[in-house]
Design an enzyme around this catalytic site. Structure first.
Site, PDB file in Angstrom:
ATOM      1  N   HIS A 249       0.845  -1.193   0.000  1.00 34.07           N
ATOM      2  CA  HIS A 249       0.000   0.000   0.000  1.00 34.07           C
ATOM      3  C   HIS A 249       0.874   1.233   0.000  1.00 34.07           C
ATOM      4  CE1 HIS A 249      -3.182   2.815   0.955  1.00 34.07           C
ATOM      5  NE2 HIS A 249      -4.022   1.863   0.581  1.00 34.07           N
ATOM      6  N   ASP A 300      -8.062  -5.015  -0.428  1.00 31.53           N
ATOM      7  CA  ASP A 300      -8.616  -5.880  -1.475  1.00 31.53           C
ATOM      8  C   ASP A 300      -8.385  -7.370  -1.244  1.00 31.53           C
ATOM      9  OD1 ASP A 300      -9.706  -3.914  -3.285  1.00 31.53           O
ATOM     10  OD2 ASP A 300      -7.639  -3.265  -3.571  1.00 31.53           O
TER      11      ASP A 300
HETATM   12  C1  LIG Z   1      -0.573  -0.629  -3.997  1.00 31.80           C
HETATM   13  C2  LIG Z   1       0.747  -0.358  -4.681  1.00 31.80           C
HETATM   14  C3  LIG Z   1       0.516   0.226  -6.079  1.00 31.80           C
HETATM   15  C4  LIG Z   1       1.535   0.651  -3.834  1.00 31.80           C
HETATM   16  O1  LIG Z   1       2.643   0.915  -4.532  1.00 31.80           O
HETATM   17  P1  LIG Z   1       3.795   1.929  -4.119  1.00 31.80           P
HETATM   18  O2  LIG Z   1       3.576   2.622  -2.865  1.00 31.80           O
HETATM   19  O3  LIG Z   1       4.012   2.759  -5.320  1.00 31.80           O
HETATM   20  O4  LIG Z   1       4.974   0.967  -3.867  1.00 31.80           O
HETATM   21  P2  LIG Z   1       5.848   0.344  -5.018  1.00 31.80           P
HETATM   22  O5  LIG Z   1       5.019  -0.214  -6.108  1.00 31.80           O
HETATM   23  O6  LIG Z   1       6.901   1.335  -5.387  1.00 31.80           O
HETATM   24  O7  LIG Z   1       6.516  -0.853  -4.233  1.00 31.80           O
HETATM   25  C5  LIG Z   1       7.662  -0.758  -3.403  1.00 31.80           C
HETATM   26  C6  LIG Z   1       8.418  -2.064  -3.547  1.00 31.80           C
HETATM   27  O8  LIG Z   1       7.609  -3.149  -3.079  1.00 31.80           O
HETATM   28  C7  LIG Z   1       7.331  -4.046  -4.131  1.00 31.80           C
HETATM   29  N1  LIG Z   1       5.919  -4.375  -4.090  1.00 31.80           N
HETATM   30  C8  LIG Z   1       4.906  -3.546  -3.774  1.00 31.80           C
HETATM   31  N2  LIG Z   1       3.735  -4.182  -3.837  1.00 31.80           N
HETATM   32  C9  LIG Z   1       4.039  -5.442  -4.193  1.00 31.80           C
HETATM   33  C10 LIG Z   1       3.251  -6.577  -4.416  1.00 31.80           C
HETATM   34  N3  LIG Z   1       1.939  -6.503  -4.290  1.00 31.80           N
HETATM   35  N4  LIG Z   1       3.842  -7.723  -4.764  1.00 31.80           N
HETATM   36  C11 LIG Z   1       5.187  -7.779  -4.884  1.00 31.80           C
HETATM   37  N5  LIG Z   1       5.994  -6.740  -4.686  1.00 31.80           N
HETATM   38  C12 LIG Z   1       5.422  -5.578  -4.344  1.00 31.80           C
HETATM   39  C13 LIG Z   1       7.631  -3.289  -5.420  1.00 31.80           C
HETATM   40  O9  LIG Z   1       7.970  -4.162  -6.472  1.00 31.80           O
HETATM   41  C14 LIG Z   1       8.752  -2.405  -4.980  1.00 31.80           C
HETATM   42  O10 LIG Z   1       9.932  -3.153  -4.976  1.00 31.80           O
HETATM   43  P3  LIG Z   1      11.327  -2.483  -5.429  1.00 31.80           P
HETATM   44  O11 LIG Z   1      11.545  -1.373  -4.453  1.00 31.80           O
HETATM   45  O12 LIG Z   1      12.287  -3.605  -5.327  1.00 31.80           O
HETATM   46  O13 LIG Z   1      11.093  -1.980  -6.812  1.00 31.80           O
HETATM   47  C15 LIG Z   1       1.577  -1.664  -4.808  1.00 31.80           C
HETATM   48  O14 LIG Z   1       1.849  -2.177  -3.536  1.00 31.80           O
HETATM   49  C16 LIG Z   1       0.870  -2.672  -5.675  1.00 31.80           C
HETATM   50  O15 LIG Z   1       0.951  -2.606  -6.899  1.00 31.80           O
HETATM   51  N6  LIG Z   1       0.155  -3.665  -5.034  1.00 31.80           N
HETATM   52  C17 LIG Z   1      -0.583  -4.646  -5.788  1.00 31.80           C
HETATM   53  C18 LIG Z   1      -1.904  -4.060  -6.287  1.00 31.80           C
HETATM   54  C19 LIG Z   1      -2.907  -3.878  -5.187  1.00 31.80           C
HETATM   55  O16 LIG Z   1      -3.107  -4.755  -4.360  1.00 31.80           O
HETATM   56  N7  LIG Z   1      -3.567  -2.729  -5.217  1.00 31.80           N
HETATM   57  C20 LIG Z   1      -4.610  -2.380  -4.271  1.00 31.80           C
HETATM   58  C21 LIG Z   1      -4.171  -1.236  -3.438  1.00 31.80           C
HETATM   59  S1  LIG Z   1      -5.308  -0.918  -2.136  1.00 31.80           S
END
Ligand SMILES: CC(C)(COP(=O)(O)OP(=O)(O)OC[C@H]1O[C@@H](n2cnc3c(N)ncnc32)[C@H](O)[C@@H]1OP(=O)(O)O)[C@@H](O)C(=O)NCCC(=O)NCCS
Length: 367
Positions: A249, A300
């Site tokens: 998140h 979710d």
């Molecule tokens: C929600 C979300 C977009 C938040 O993203 P964010 O704050 O931008 O964090 P990031 O995407 O930059 O992730 C940080 C790190 O954790 C990892 N990471 C984050 N969520 C992950 C996941 N669900 N599965 C695997 N790795 C994950 C990223 O790959 C990243 O790794 P890195 O630093 O080695 O590149 C992200 O966690 C995600 O895509 N989750 C899956 C989708 C989801 O469940 N969405 C509903 C949100 S309520």
């Protein structure tokens, strides 16, 4: 100055609707963990008026919402044509909300009427797609009871209503998430409420936002149908650079407060509906994800199983998210409209500079 990726942590405006400060989700100052059993109608009133209703106000507000849930026959006829198309339900919902904006009085419709119609329209999409007859609103029931009845066709038990009520309350708002911010940008141009909601739905549809609940269940189904080892499946996905849906998140780095509440509901429902195997699978993945990546489940992750236990097809899961979040979207639309200021940020240009059309055209003409 380096800009944070995806505007993470950037405060772009102020709001009185909700907050995630210090990773605690509050609606108008009340922690959601204290509101989880409050009637959905009461929480909607709170989000729209920044205060709790009196007993009489709550009674009248519930009556007002329920009395406006029915959709005109012509609207259902028009919706039926769209809903039968083999498109994703969120695409159907997007077009349906846009349609509601042409069959209703766009300039004069008030938020209670819009929310009421949205809930009925979402339930109707679910029924039409499943080739089931549309159900009619019961004026003496509350909003949540009616909503479950309208999409499932069965009167829910009081226990089911209570659990679904909590799901709706927990999804009702979440400050400046992607769909809400989208709605606010549109509202800032003084566009109408239906246009704001249509835009919000477009943003919610994506798997990085509301679309994650569907993808969570897709993963669980794939693992079970192909009889794969869940840990190996997750390892392989991560090795391929894929994200595991339902984890991580932007704000809650130490766990989403909503997920802990939803986990209990998912467990209870899984036990009573014979879906324990899914819950066990979710627990295995949750433990592995935490041990290997330190990531926690988000809102979710467990709603996916909850909706499955309510016999909903995974393709419509995100429309449920939209049903609950409409309350918050409208609160933000009201607040933004009152603000009366256009949202129009600036960008940092990183492309090429000092180019000249005639010089480049001349160079391009030489082979
Ligand atoms: C929600 C979300 C977009 C938040 O993203 P964010 O704050 O931008 O964090 P990031 O995407 O930059 O992730 C940080 C790190 O954790 C990892 N990471 C984050 N969520 C992950 C996941 N669900 N599965 C695997 N790795 C994950 C990223 O790959 C990243 O790794 P890195 O630093 O080695 O590149 C992200 O966690 C995600 O895509 N989750 C899956 C989708 C989801 O469940 N969405 C509903 C949100 S309520």
């Amino acid at each position: 100055m380096a800009l944070p990726k995806g505007l993470a942590g950037v405060v772009v405006d102020q709001t009185k609707v909700s907050s995630t400060q210090n990773a605690v989700l509050t609606y108008s100052g009340y922690p959601v963990r204290e509101l989880k059993n409050a009637p959905f109608e009461e929480v909607v009133f709170l989000l729209w008026h920044s205060r709790l209703p009196t007993t009489n106000e709550l009674h009248d507000f519930r009556k007002q919402l329920v009395s406006q849930m029915a959709l005109p026959y012509e609207t259902v006829q028009l919706m039926a044509r769209i809903a039968r198309e083999p498109q994703h339900p969120m695409s159907i919902l997007r077009t349906t909300v846009s349609l509601l904006g042409t069959t209703n009085d766009v300039e004069r419709d008030e938020p209670p009427r819009i929310l009421a119609k949205m809930l009925t329209a979402i339930a109707a999409i679910i029924r039409i797609r499943a080739d089931l007859p549309i159900k009619h609103v019961h004026r003496e029931w509350g909003v949540v009871e009616n909503f479950i009845y309208l999409f499932s066709g069965k009167r829910p038990t009081s226990d089911q209503v209570a659990m679904f009520n909590t799901v709706m309350v927990l999804h009702a708002d979440h400050e400046f998430n992607a769909s809400t911010f989208t709605a606010r940008v549109v509202a800032s141009t003084q566009s109408d409420d239906y246009s704001c909601l249509t835009a919000a739905i477009c943003a919610l549809k994506g798997p990085l936002h509301g679309g994650a609940n569907e993808q969570v269940f897709r993963m669980l189904e794939t693992i079970r149908q192909t009889k794969q080892d869940p840990i190996q499946y997750v390892k392989d996905q991560i090795a391929r650079g894929h994200k595991i849906m339902g984890f991580g998140h932007r704000i809650y780095k130490n766990g989403d407060p909503r997920a802990a509440i939803l986990r209990k509901i998912a467990h209870r429902l899984a036990v009573t509906t014979g879906n324990e195997a899914y819950f066990t699978l979710q627990e295995q993945i949750r433990q592995y994800m935490f041990d290997k990546t330190g990531l926690h489940p988000n809102v979710d992750y467990y709603t996916a199983l909850i909706y499955h236990c309510f016999n909903l097809d995974r393709q419509v899961f995100t429309t449920m998210f939209a049903a609950c979040r409409t309350a918050g979207w409208l609160a933000h639309i009201i607040e933004q409209q009152a603000e009366g200021c256009l949202i129009r940020p600036s960008s940092k240009y990183i492309g090429k500079t000092d180019r000249h059309y005639l010089t480049d055209k001349e160079e391009n003409s030489v082979d």
